[in-house]
Design an enzyme around this catalytic site. Structure first.
Site, PDB file in Angstrom:
ATOM      1  N   CYS A 113       0.799  -1.224   0.000  1.00 18.48           N
ATOM      2  CA  CYS A 113       0.000   0.000   0.000  1.00 18.48           C
ATOM      3  C   CYS A 113       0.832   1.273   0.000  1.00 18.48           C
ATOM      4  CB  CYS A 113      -0.945  -0.004   1.195  1.00 18.48           C
ATOM      5  SG  CYS A 113      -2.031  -1.449   1.245  1.00 18.48           S
ATOM      6  N   HIS A 250      -2.609   6.820   3.031  1.00 19.10           N
ATOM      7  CA  HIS A 250      -3.185   5.644   2.392  1.00 19.10           C
ATOM      8  C   HIS A 250      -4.611   5.437   2.891  1.00 19.10           C
ATOM      9  CE1 HIS A 250      -4.144   1.627   1.257  1.00 19.10           C
ATOM     10  NE2 HIS A 250      -3.852   1.092   2.434  1.00 19.10           N
ATOM     11  N   ASN A 280     -10.374   0.086   0.182  1.00 21.19           N
ATOM     12  CA  ASN A 280      -8.910   0.075   0.245  1.00 21.19           C
ATOM     13  C   ASN A 280      -8.396  -0.520  -1.058  1.00 21.19           C
ATOM     14  OD1 ASN A 280      -6.205  -0.604   0.640  1.00 21.19           O
ATOM     15  ND2 ASN A 280      -6.487  -1.279   2.741  1.00 21.19           N
TER      16      ASN A 280
END
Length: 335
Positions: A113, A250, A280
């Protein structure tokens, strides 16, 4: 050092929406519980015949259309992803072929990520050193393909998407102000997908083909470490947080972003995230959030933007940027 400027951005998400109400029919959960715990309302899911390279190519085409850009003279393609079409060849090489870029290097970068920020940092180094002139940087993942939809602790979180930027040599202007990179491999067992080995840090892994995440441990680590590492960028650049126009962490979970901002004393209304409608999306989450800010008329040229990615590894990376995009045309695609 040669200047490196981010000149254009493009994004893409698959057409199919997976809403919380649909997830209620799949696992023991409900819409209110998901929103309360994560802030996510829906996520986009790639078709069975739609892969990471396809999302990347659509994001690049969006960039080309919106900014009247050509990419046939790109001399490096860097793709940050944890879900490549194949273990090898690289996603970047597939993109090179499909976009008919005849003379370019191609690499995939694995930093989960935090991948997009790592890829940006790498592109900056390539251009600032004088080795390259024009680089495509793409963050993309199709996490739905490695998500267990019988596991409510993970399937409520993840979605698919891609974001691409063009980084070009500029003798007068640079987008890059400061950075910080790091890793804590002692937490490698907290987010993983098993491969050839079933053990990490002498800890037995779950034998599965899907992504595994210990959300509680990741939450603790992020809240404990990310704010202090953001401050390291500010200290190195002698810029205070109140001079940052937009913070883009993030987009893992809204309940994770909130304590980060609280520790930094930074307002949520100046924090950009993409998780509400996209979930996500791993390496795609930060460019998606940046582009949403641009599309909504929030992010403007001259703004200072601080990105911070974190994820499996446990790796983390931050970049402080000044936005100086080329002028876009009046036609803006919709997500």
């Amino acid at each position: 050092m040669v200047g490196a400027r981010i000149t254009a951005i493009g994004t893409y998400v698959p057409k199919r929406r997976l809403t919380n109400l649909e997830l209620e029919q799949m696992v023991d959960t409900n819409n209110e519980w998901i929103i309360q715990r994560t802030g996510i309302e829906e996520r986009r899911i790639a078709r069975s015949d739609e892969f990471t390279s396809d999302l990347c190519i659509s994001a690049v085409k969006d960039l080309m259309q919106r900014y009247n850009k050509k990419v046939n003279d790109v001399d490096m393609i860097i793709v940050a992803t944890s879900t490549p079409d194949f273990p090898f060849p690289s996603v970047a090489s597939i993109i090179q072929n499909k976009l008919e870029i005849s003379n370019t290097g191609t690499i995939d970068l694995s930093a989960a990520c935090a991948g997009f920020v790592y890829a940006l940092h790498t592109a900056h180094g390539y251009i600032a050193s004088g080795l390259h002139k024009k680089i495509l940087v793409i963050g993309a993942d199709t996490l739905s393909k490695i998500t267990d939809y019988n596991d409510r602790s993970t399937c409520i979180l993840f979605g698919d998407g891609a974001g691409a930027v063009l980084v070009e040599r500029d003798e007068k202007t640079s987008s890059f102000i400061g950075f910080h990179l790091g890793s804590d491999g002692s937490g490698a067992q907290f987010v993983y997908r098993p491969g050839l080995t079933k053990k990490v840090n002498d800890i037995e892994l779950i034998d599965t083909e899907y992504l595994v995440q210990n959300g509680r441990e990741v939450f603790r680590w992020v809240v404990r470490n990310v704010p202090s590492n953001v401050k390291k960028i500010l200290d190195k650049t002698h810029i205070s947080m109140d001079k940052i126009n937009w913070f883009i962490p993030h987009s893992a979970n809204l309940r994770l972003i909130e304590p980060i901002c609280d520790k930094l004393g930074y307002p949520m209304e100046k924090t950009l995230y993409s998780l509400t409608k996209f979930g996500n999306t791993s390496a795609a989450s930060i460019p998606l959030a940046l582009d949403l800010g641009i599309r909504e008329g929030k992010v403007m040229n001259g703004d200072k933007v601080l990105m911070y990615g974190f994820g499996s590894g446990l790796v983390h990376a931050g970049e402080l940027l000044e936005i100086n995009f080329d002028e876009a045309n009046n036609e803006t695609s919709t997500l």
